[in-house]
Design a protein around this motif. Structure first.
Motif, PDB file in Angstrom:
ATOM      1  N   HIS A  92      37.742  85.965  67.738  1.00 56.34           N
ATOM      2  CA  HIS A  92      39.087  86.206  67.239  1.00 56.34           C
ATOM      3  C   HIS A  92      40.055  86.468  68.389  1.00 56.34           C
ATOM      4  O   HIS A  92      41.158  85.932  68.404  1.00 56.34           O
ATOM      5  CB  HIS A  92      39.109  87.390  66.259  1.00 56.34           C
ATOM      6  CG  HIS A  92      40.489  87.691  65.763  1.00 56.34           C
ATOM      7  ND1 HIS A  92      41.303  88.615  66.370  1.00 56.34           N
ATOM      8  CD2 HIS A  92      41.200  87.161  64.737  1.00 56.34           C
ATOM      9  CE1 HIS A  92      42.455  88.652  65.744  1.00 56.34           C
ATOM     10  NE2 HIS A  92      42.426  87.784  64.740  1.00 56.34           N
ATOM     11  N   LEU A  93      39.659  87.291  69.325  1.00 54.39           N
ATOM     12  CA  LEU A  93      40.533  87.607  70.456  1.00 54.39           C
ATOM     13  C   LEU A  93      40.875  86.359  71.260  1.00 54.39           C
ATOM     14  O   LEU A  93      42.031  86.169  71.657  1.00 54.39           O
ATOM     15  CB  LEU A  93      39.863  88.651  71.356  1.00 54.39           C
ATOM     16  CG  LEU A  93      40.740  89.720  71.970  1.00 54.39           C
ATOM     17  CD1 LEU A  93      41.710  90.316  70.984  1.00 54.39           C
ATOM     18  CD2 LEU A  93      39.897  90.794  72.616  1.00 54.39           C
ATOM     19  N   SER A  94      39.913  85.479  71.472  1.00 50.58           N
ATOM     20  CA  SER A  94      40.163  84.216  72.184  1.00 50.58           C
ATOM     21  C   SER A  94      41.159  83.352  71.422  1.00 50.58           C
ATOM     22  O   SER A  94      42.079  82.780  72.015  1.00 50.58           O
ATOM     23  CB  SER A  94      38.867  83.431  72.370  1.00 50.58           C
ATOM     24  OG  SER A  94      38.012  84.114  73.230  1.00 50.58           O
ATOM     25  N   ALA A  95      40.977  83.256  70.107  1.00 51.77           N
ATOM     26  CA  ALA A  95      41.896  82.453  69.294  1.00 51.77           C
ATOM     27  C   ALA A  95      43.304  83.036  69.334  1.00 51.77           C
ATOM     28  O   ALA A  95      44.291  82.297  69.439  1.00 51.77           O
ATOM     29  CB  ALA A  95      41.383  82.377  67.858  1.00 51.77           C
ATOM     30  N   TRP A  96      43.425  84.358  69.270  1.00 45.13           N
ATOM     31  CA  TRP A  96      44.728  85.011  69.280  1.00 45.13           C
ATOM     32  C   TRP A  96      45.424  84.812  70.634  1.00 45.13           C
ATOM     33  O   TRP A  96      46.611  84.503  70.693  1.00 45.13           O
ATOM     34  CB  TRP A  96      44.560  86.492  68.960  1.00 45.13           C
ATOM     35  CG  TRP A  96      45.858  87.246  68.883  1.00 45.13           C
ATOM     36  CD1 TRP A  96      46.263  88.252  69.695  1.00 45.13           C
ATOM     37  CD2 TRP A  96      46.924  87.035  67.944  1.00 45.13           C
ATOM     38  NE1 TRP A  96      47.514  88.684  69.323  1.00 45.13           N
ATOM     39  CE2 TRP A  96      47.942  87.952  68.251  1.00 45.13           C
ATOM     40  CE3 TRP A  96      47.103  86.163  66.886  1.00 45.13           C
ATOM     41  CZ2 TRP A  96      49.129  88.023  67.541  1.00 45.13           C
ATOM     42  CZ3 TRP A  96      48.292  86.233  66.175  1.00 45.13           C
ATOM     43  CH2 TRP A  96      49.282  87.155  66.495  1.00 45.13           C
ATOM     44  N   LYS A  97      44.687  84.965  71.723  1.00 44.19           N
ATOM     45  CA  LYS A  97      45.260  84.746  73.059  1.00 44.19           C
ATOM     46  C   LYS A  97      45.682  83.291  73.228  1.00 44.19           C
ATOM     47  O   LYS A  97      46.743  83.007  73.781  1.00 44.19           O
ATOM     48  CB  LYS A  97      44.260  85.149  74.143  1.00 44.19           C
ATOM     49  CG  LYS A  97      44.108  86.647  74.281  1.00 44.19           C
ATOM     50  CD  LYS A  97      43.068  87.003  75.331  1.00 44.19           C
ATOM     51  CE  LYS A  97      42.889  88.512  75.407  1.00 44.19           C
ATOM     52  NZ  LYS A  97      41.830  88.890  76.356  1.00 44.19           N
ATOM     53  N   ASN A  98      44.857  82.366  72.748  1.00 45.16           N
ATOM     54  CA  ASN A  98      45.172  80.945  72.821  1.00 45.16           C
ATOM     55  C   ASN A  98      46.425  80.628  72.009  1.00 45.16           C
ATOM     56  O   ASN A  98      47.296  79.880  72.455  1.00 45.16           O
ATOM     57  CB  ASN A  98      43.978  80.121  72.326  1.00 45.16           C
ATOM     58  CG  ASN A  98      44.148  78.650  72.578  1.00 45.16           C
ATOM     59  OD1 ASN A  98      44.635  78.241  73.628  1.00 45.16           O
ATOM     60  ND2 ASN A  98      43.736  77.854  71.614  1.00 45.16           N
ATOM     61  N   LYS A 102      49.787  79.083  73.739  1.00 44.89           N
ATOM     62  CA  LYS A 102      50.260  77.747  73.372  1.00 44.89           C
ATOM     63  C   LYS A 102      51.502  77.762  72.495  1.00 44.89           C
ATOM     64  O   LYS A 102      52.377  76.906  72.625  1.00 44.89           O
ATOM     65  CB  LYS A 102      49.158  76.976  72.635  1.00 44.89           C
ATOM     66  CG  LYS A 102      48.031  76.531  73.528  1.00 44.89           C
ATOM     67  CD  LYS A 102      47.036  75.718  72.738  1.00 44.89           C
ATOM     68  CE  LYS A 102      45.934  75.203  73.638  1.00 44.89           C
ATOM     69  NZ  LYS A 102      44.940  74.436  72.892  1.00 44.89           N
ATOM     70  N   ILE A 103      51.565  78.682  71.572  1.00 49.74           N
ATOM     71  CA  ILE A 103      52.624  78.666  70.579  1.00 49.74           C
ATOM     72  C   ILE A 103      53.701  79.699  70.862  1.00 49.74           C
ATOM     73  O   ILE A 103      54.881  79.436  70.742  1.00 49.74           O
ATOM     74  CB  ILE A 103      52.045  78.855  69.149  1.00 49.74           C
ATOM     75  CG1 ILE A 103      51.314  77.602  68.703  1.00 49.74           C
ATOM     76  CG2 ILE A 103      53.134  79.103  68.154  1.00 49.74           C
ATOM     77  CD1 ILE A 103      49.947  77.439  69.158  1.00 49.74           C
TER      78      ILE A 103
END
Length: 164
Positions: A92-98, A102-103
């Motif tokens: 989850h933390l990786s997805a949130w940082k990504n 990016k966005i």
């Protein structure tokens, strides 16, 4: 192959504390695919992780819905502590940082979540001629009886059992 339909009326146990977590995204600018697609594609990996580690993570079950612009995932958790621990986990933390990298603050995509902490006895469900679905996938699915015939009785069933 379709899910088995349970004919008649069914309900769930409501004798344990639960957390319901709703998360989703809204595509605000349909043509800005590069901005919203990374948000959309981040979820399958996290969902796979949840199902592969259910007991360890405290994850119980979930349902997904996809509309023209909005997606929503309703998930059921054993506890608030389990949900918060998962939010700090690697996937989850990786997805949130990504997402933030990016966005960032683009208005092409919106995200949201809602969290509900439900004490035992303070929720109820009814299913008529349905497969095991929603909350019934997370807790015990059982036929409606005279003790659980109405929403009021289902909501009061735990208090009645624990009252002196």
């Amino acid at each position: 192959m379709g899910k088995s339909i349970y004919e008649g009326r069914y309900t769930t146990e409501n004798d344990q504390d639960l957390v319901v977590f709703i998360i989703g995204m809204r595509i605000n600018k349909r043509l800005a695919i590069r901005q919203w697609l990374p948000v959309f594609t981040a979820m399958p990996g996290m969902i796979r992780e949840l199902y592969e580690n259910k007991e360890e993570l405290g994850f119980l079950s979930m349902e997904n819905f996809f509309g023209l612009r909005t997606t929503v995932m309703i998930s059921y958790w054993r506890s608030q502590e389990d949900l918060l621990a998962y939010s700090k986990g690697q996937k989850h933390l990786s997805a949130w940082k990504n997402f933030n990298r990016k966005i960032g603050d683009t208005d092409a995509v919106g995200i949201y979540h809602e969290t509900y902490v439900l004490p035992k006895g303070h929720y109820e469900a009814i299913y008529g001629n349905m497969p095991v679905y929603g909350l019934a996938k997370a807790v015990n699915h059982k036929p409606v009886t005279g003790e659980t015939i109405s929403a009021k009785k289902r909501l009061n069933s735990v208090q009645t059992k624990t009252s002196p």
